[in-house]
Scaffold this active site. Structure first.
Site, PDB file in Angstrom:
ATOM      1  N   ILE A 141      47.843  51.125  -2.991  1.00  0.00           N
ATOM      2  CA  ILE A 141      48.783  51.515  -1.920  1.00  0.00           C
ATOM      3  C   ILE A 141      48.202  52.718  -1.166  1.00  0.00           C
ATOM      4  O   ILE A 141      47.864  53.716  -1.796  1.00  0.00           O
ATOM      5  CB  ILE A 141      50.157  51.917  -2.516  1.00  0.00           C
ATOM      6  CG1 ILE A 141      50.760  50.764  -3.330  1.00  0.00           C
ATOM      7  CG2 ILE A 141      51.106  52.370  -1.421  1.00  0.00           C
ATOM      8  CD1 ILE A 141      52.043  51.149  -4.075  1.00  0.00           C
ATOM      9  N   GLY A 153      44.210  48.329 -11.692  1.00  0.00           N
ATOM     10  CA  GLY A 153      43.435  47.085 -11.697  1.00  0.00           C
ATOM     11  C   GLY A 153      42.215  47.215 -10.813  1.00  0.00           C
ATOM     12  O   GLY A 153      42.202  47.983  -9.841  1.00  0.00           O
ATOM     13  N   GLY A 206      46.236  44.017 -22.951  1.00  0.00           N
ATOM     14  CA  GLY A 206      45.299  44.904 -22.254  1.00  0.00           C
ATOM     15  C   GLY A 206      45.948  45.699 -21.130  1.00  0.00           C
ATOM     16  O   GLY A 206      45.268  46.373 -20.370  1.00  0.00           O
ATOM     17  N   LYS A 208      49.841  62.048 -10.927  1.00  0.00           N
ATOM     18  CA  LYS A 208      50.016  61.431  -9.606  1.00  0.00           C
ATOM     19  C   LYS A 208      51.144  62.115  -8.822  1.00  0.00           C
ATOM     20  O   LYS A 208      51.017  62.357  -7.612  1.00  0.00           O
ATOM     21  CB  LYS A 208      50.321  59.938  -9.785  1.00  0.00           C
ATOM     22  CG  LYS A 208      49.165  59.172 -10.420  1.00  0.00           C
ATOM     23  CD  LYS A 208      49.597  57.792 -10.872  1.00  0.00           C
ATOM     24  CE  LYS A 208      48.436  56.993 -11.433  1.00  0.00           C
ATOM     25  NZ  LYS A 208      48.864  55.744 -12.088  1.00  0.00           N
ATOM     26  N   VAL A 213      36.372  49.030 -12.963  1.00  0.00           N
ATOM     27  CA  VAL A 213      36.669  49.412 -11.584  1.00  0.00           C
ATOM     28  C   VAL A 213      35.390  49.443 -10.744  1.00  0.00           C
ATOM     29  O   VAL A 213      35.354  48.943  -9.613  1.00  0.00           O
ATOM     30  CB  VAL A 213      37.403  50.782 -11.531  1.00  0.00           C
ATOM     31  CG1 VAL A 213      37.602  51.225 -10.088  1.00  0.00           C
ATOM     32  CG2 VAL A 213      38.742  50.694 -12.239  1.00  0.00           C
TER      33      VAL A 213
END
Ligand code: HSE
Length: 438
Positions: free
Chosen positions: A137, A308, A188, A206, A15
């Site tokens: 998002i 991602g 993965g 979350k 990241v």
């Protein structure tokens, strides 16, 4: 001359290098849009040669995170380490140094949110966390700013990409959970061990953050009823499809009661039967979605990549942009990380929550069995909306599917425990809740 803001980052793996790469790609555009130039000054990494998808110049890297936190030239610290241990120390240290912090760390916020917010307030700086929920998002910004004029009767989120990938493939291919999980790990997508994802904890973190922002009291993770997806079998997925539903791991934040300014809210995570006609049923693969119902705006839908390097980088840099604008205008905490506005709000215990249900029983195929089962449900005032005993099943026991009307979870839990003790019932009852989105 354009003002410059210096960034430090802790974490230079997948990241972190994604954030650096996105800044290299679009940093000039961001500067034009913001009227502030953003520059990376130091990036703390585990090791200079750790595998990373994008290159980070050696001159920027250090293996000592303290160098980032204590650099007086750095104004914004990005924490991308993950976990709740050293990450907490790093974030608290950066805040104590008067630096605004940007984090993607949902587990950290879930475990230590109030402590971190208090530390940020004490030091007069901000803590941003857009990337912690639904990756790319912009759901945090939407709840806090775009929908500031709304109360939130309901929020439904598909917030874990790994679970959604597994359930989507089970639905599309009639595959077993274990086989899809093994393949997801090989590709993965799923971590080894996969517990944080498939046991629902990532979704719990979350969903808790969304619930807290929406309802203005901090929702503690231990109050969030959480079930993962290991219990979803190929057979249940197929029966659900025959009945017109698909099964998704859903984070649910629903206001159940309102007394004055105080609300009682359902905050939960569990595999849920969703009508195929509902838009969330079409959210497949690793994608995330969040369906937000505002009392003023009505129903809205957010869809995108929840994980991602690139999607996460987009969210991290949006926080960096907000922090940089605040520095430019001298308004460091224009939108505080969290504001209590319903101090007496509470999370409703699961037993009190009312929903519909799908129940699958393994029963002996003999006269009178259904009568015994329905007598137990009737005594508990639980209505049956349909019964299916599919043809073609033979053997010692056969599946019996019951769809139940709205009833409290506690009543259904107790009734199913009684049903499970009947001699004609050969395995523990399987139960999933059904969401109607009313
Ligand atoms: N592991 C998470 C997911 C992404 O599968 O959605 C990070 O929260």
């Amino acid at each position: 001359m354009m003002q410059k803001v210096n960034l430090g980052m802790i974490g230079g793996g997948t990241v972190g290098s994604g954030v650096f790469h996105a800044w290299q790609h679009n940093g000039t555009l961001m500067a034009a849009r913001l009227g502030v130039q953003l520059g990376f000054r130091k990036i703390a990494v585990k090791a200079f040669d750790e595998p990373r998808p994008y290159r980070i110049p050696r001159a920027l890297m250090t293996t000592h995170w303290q160098e980032v936190v204590h650099d007086p030239e750095i104004q914004i610290v990005i924490e991308l380490v993950g976990g709740t241990g050293i990450a907490r120390t790093m974030v608290l240290a950066a805040l104590a140094q008067g630096k605004t912090v940007v984090t993607a760390n949902k587990a950290l916020l879930s475990a230590h949110g109030p402590e971190l917010f208090a530390a940020a307030a004490k030091h007069g700086v901000n803590l941003h966390y857009e990337a912690s929920v639904c990756g790319g998002i912009p759901i945090i910004k939407s709840l806090r700013e775009g929908f500031v004029a709304n109360q939130f009767p309901a929020i439904y989120g598909i917030v874990n990409g790994t679970c959604n990938y597994i359930l989507s493939r089970m639905a599309a291919e009639g595959a077993d959970f274990a086989d899809v999980l093994a393949e997801a790990q090989k590709l993965g997508y799923a971590e080894t061990p996969p517990d944080l994802d498939v046991d629902g904890f990532d979704a719990q973190h979350k969903t808790g953050i969304l619930a807290s922002l929406a309802h203005g009291f901090w929702v503690r993770h231990e109050n969030i009823h959480t079930e993962g997806i290991r219990s979803v079998s190929r057979m249940d997925m197929q029966f659900a499809q025959q009945l017109g539903y698909t099964i998704k791991l859903l984070g649910i934040v629903k206001r159940c009661q309102m007394r004055g300014a105080n609300s009682a809210v359902q905050v939960s995570v569990y595999p849920t039967l969703i009508p195929n006609a509902h838009v969330l049923a079409s959210v497949n693969g690793v994608f995330n979605a969040c369906f937000v119902r505002g009392d003023v705006v009505g129903d809205t839908l957010f869809y995108g990549r929840g994980a991602g390097k690139d999607a996460t980088a987009s969210a991290v840099l949006s926080d960096v942009a907000d922090a940089a604008l605040d520095l430019k205008h001298g308004t460091e905490v224009r939108v505080p990380p969290f504001v209590d506005h319903a101090r007496k709000g509470r999370v409703l215990p699961m037993d009190e929550i009312v929903s519909r249900y799908y129940v699958r029983l393994s029963v002996v195929d003999k006269p009178g069995v259904l009568a015994k089962i329905s007598a137990i449900l009737a005594a508990a005032k639980i209505g049956i909306s349909s019964v299916v005993q599919p043809e073609g099943h033979e053997g010692e026991s056969v599946p019996l599917i019951l769809m139940l009307h709205d009833a409290p979870n506690g009543a259904v839990r107790k009734a199913l425990a009684k049903i499970g003790q009947l001699t004609a019932v050969k395995a523990a009852p399987v139960m999933f809740r059904v969401e109607s989105f009313d």
